[in-house]
Motif scaffolding. Sequence first.
Motif, mmCIF file in Angstrom:
data_model
loop_
_atom_site.group_PDB
_atom_site.id
_atom_site.type_symbol
_atom_site.label_atom_id
_atom_site.label_comp_id
_atom_site.label_asym_id
_atom_site.label_seq_id
_atom_site.Cartn_x
_atom_site.Cartn_y
_atom_site.Cartn_z
ATOM 1 N N ASP A 134 2.026 31.831 40.967
ATOM 2 C CA ASP A 134 3.422 31.883 40.543
ATOM 3 C C ASP A 134 4.056 33.216 40.938
ATOM 4 O O ASP A 134 4.973 33.697 40.276
ATOM 5 N N THR A 136 5.701 35.479 44.199
ATOM 6 C CA THR A 136 6.293 35.339 45.531
ATOM 7 C C THR A 136 5.461 36.037 46.603
ATOM 8 O O THR A 136 5.178 35.461 47.665
ATOM 9 N N THR A 159 1.125 27.504 45.206
ATOM 10 C CA THR A 159 2.098 27.230 44.130
ATOM 11 C C THR A 159 2.043 25.774 43.688
ATOM 12 O O THR A 159 3.067 25.133 43.506
ATOM 13 N N TYR A 163 5.248 24.901 37.132
ATOM 14 C CA TYR A 163 6.373 25.631 37.726
ATOM 15 C C TYR A 163 5.893 27.017 38.117
ATOM 16 O O TYR A 163 5.473 27.782 37.264
ATOM 17 N N PRO A 164 5.853 27.269 39.409
ATOM 18 C CA PRO A 164 6.233 26.358 40.500
ATOM 19 C C PRO A 164 5.183 25.274 40.718
ATOM 20 O O PRO A 164 4.057 25.395 40.273
ATOM 21 N N SER A 167 8.023 21.470 39.818
ATOM 22 C CA SER A 167 9.453 21.800 39.929
ATOM 23 C C SER A 167 9.919 21.806 41.384
ATOM 24 O O SER A 167 11.042 21.393 41.684
ATOM 25 N N ASN A 168 9.073 22.265 42.300
ATOM 26 C CA ASN A 168 9.416 22.255 43.728
ATOM 27 C C ASN A 168 9.642 20.832 44.227
ATOM 28 O O ASN A 168 10.590 20.559 44.976
ATOM 29 N N GLU A 253 9.468 29.747 44.103
ATOM 30 C CA GLU A 253 10.197 28.546 44.490
ATOM 31 C C GLU A 253 11.609 28.850 44.968
ATOM 32 O O GLU A 253 12.214 28.043 45.673
ATOM 33 N N SER A 256 11.039 29.504 48.733
ATOM 34 C CA SER A 256 10.651 28.300 49.466
ATOM 35 C C SER A 256 11.768 27.263 49.492
ATOM 36 O O SER A 256 11.985 26.594 50.506
ATOM 37 N N ALA A 257 12.516 27.127 48.399
ATOM 38 C CA ALA A 257 13.627 26.167 48.379
ATOM 39 C C ALA A 257 14.724 26.579 49.355
ATOM 40 O O ALA A 257 15.321 25.740 50.036
ATOM 41 N N PHE A 370 3.788 25.024 51.050
ATOM 42 C CA PHE A 370 4.428 24.923 49.744
ATOM 43 C C PHE A 370 4.549 23.435 49.389
ATOM 44 O O PHE A 370 4.585 22.579 50.283
ATOM 45 N N GLU A 372 7.008 21.540 48.537
ATOM 46 C CA GLU A 372 8.153 20.796 49.056
ATOM 47 C C GLU A 372 8.100 20.559 50.559
ATOM 48 O O GLU A 372 8.914 19.796 51.094
#
Length: 418
Positions: A134, A136, A159, A163-164, A167-168, A253, A256-257, A370, A372
């Motif tokens: 969790d 970065t 991750t 969360y993360p 959630s991702n 996240e 990454s998002a 990641f 996502e």
Amino acid sequence: MAGALYGSFAITACAKDGGSSSKEDDKFKGSKVLVLGGAGRVGGSTAVALSKLSPHLSIAVGDRNREKGAAMVAILGRNSSFVEVDFENVESLEAALNGVDLVVHTAGPFQQTDKCAVLEAAIETKTAYVDVCDDTNYALRAKSFKDKAVAAGIPAITTGGIYPGVSNLMAAELVRVATSEREPERLRFYYYTAGSGGAGPTVLATSFLLLGEDVIAYNKGEKVKLKSFSGMVSVDFGKGIGSRDVYLLNLPEVHSAHEILGIPTVSARFGTAPFFWNWGMEVMTNLLPQEFLKDRSKVGSMVQLFDPLVRAVDGFAGERVAMRIDLKCTDGRDTVGLFSHKSLSQCVGTATAAFALAVLEGSTQPGVWFPEEPEGIAVEARQILLERASQGTISFVMNKPPWMVETKPKELGLGIYV
């Protein structure tokens, strides 16, 4: 758990006992998973969830503490074993990974760690990998091993927790559904946990260490640096949780998002209860030097000091957890994903186990990803992962307007309440 509309298909209720069908479990017969930190709160919860989701899976509990490890094996029963392992010793790690199909790294905290020793050992021994990182900086360091993982043919997810993690994937699905009709422009992650969530000293250490980091967020495509635990807003997490105050934190996240999903404006906030814990964290951020809060040994001493008090407060605060992800598009329309559960220590294990099973099922390509990223968790594999992860939830809804999930819906532009 009630069924929830999920994009263009429905998530149905899962078995109440968290078990799996014999047909599904057959897929994992003969597979072996090593849970590093398996005698701890997060690792132990993950091991228990794996044993429920796939009773025929072989589970090795990897930990430094032999006594606690043996106790966890007694809980898990057949198809489990204990492996004593030093997470910082390469030879010990590689020996523990011998004959293992997947390693799940839960031995945090990940903050202020300058190596990815477990991931490196996994690549060296050609063992698939999932972590619950969790932080970065750690996540980006893990991503730097992508080419080595590809060369070794090893799939790895960083991750991959609640969360993360979950959630991702919720954010990725909100974006996927929205982009079929409109253009997303802002994504906000909101998290709430009562007390320490029952997840023990590691979570407490993580919280303190995060206070020592500047918050990185994105505003209209520009990276901005903000003060940790600032920018308080009140967020409605729906039934069973209600409105809670949340504050900015530096979470992976967000990066990454922004990079993977291409959202120009992204931020993440977190809050806890009772309210005086939020006040205390604000005071720590404002009074203690950043260098103090970045020092793992000093933070460890603080954890020892505060842990008895935190445990006492947890006794009446409970350990409910909630995640709300808000997506705003250029046409002004908002959509929400909401996840809430009565127990963080339970649902973090279920979520991590869901990622582990997805990797074992072959959803993940070689490399370090990641959640996502479609190479990490394929789009078509997201449904079953979220279905597994959302077992036992108070509420799990996707792609709804905010007023449909809030306990006190806000006034609409037409001046009416709904």
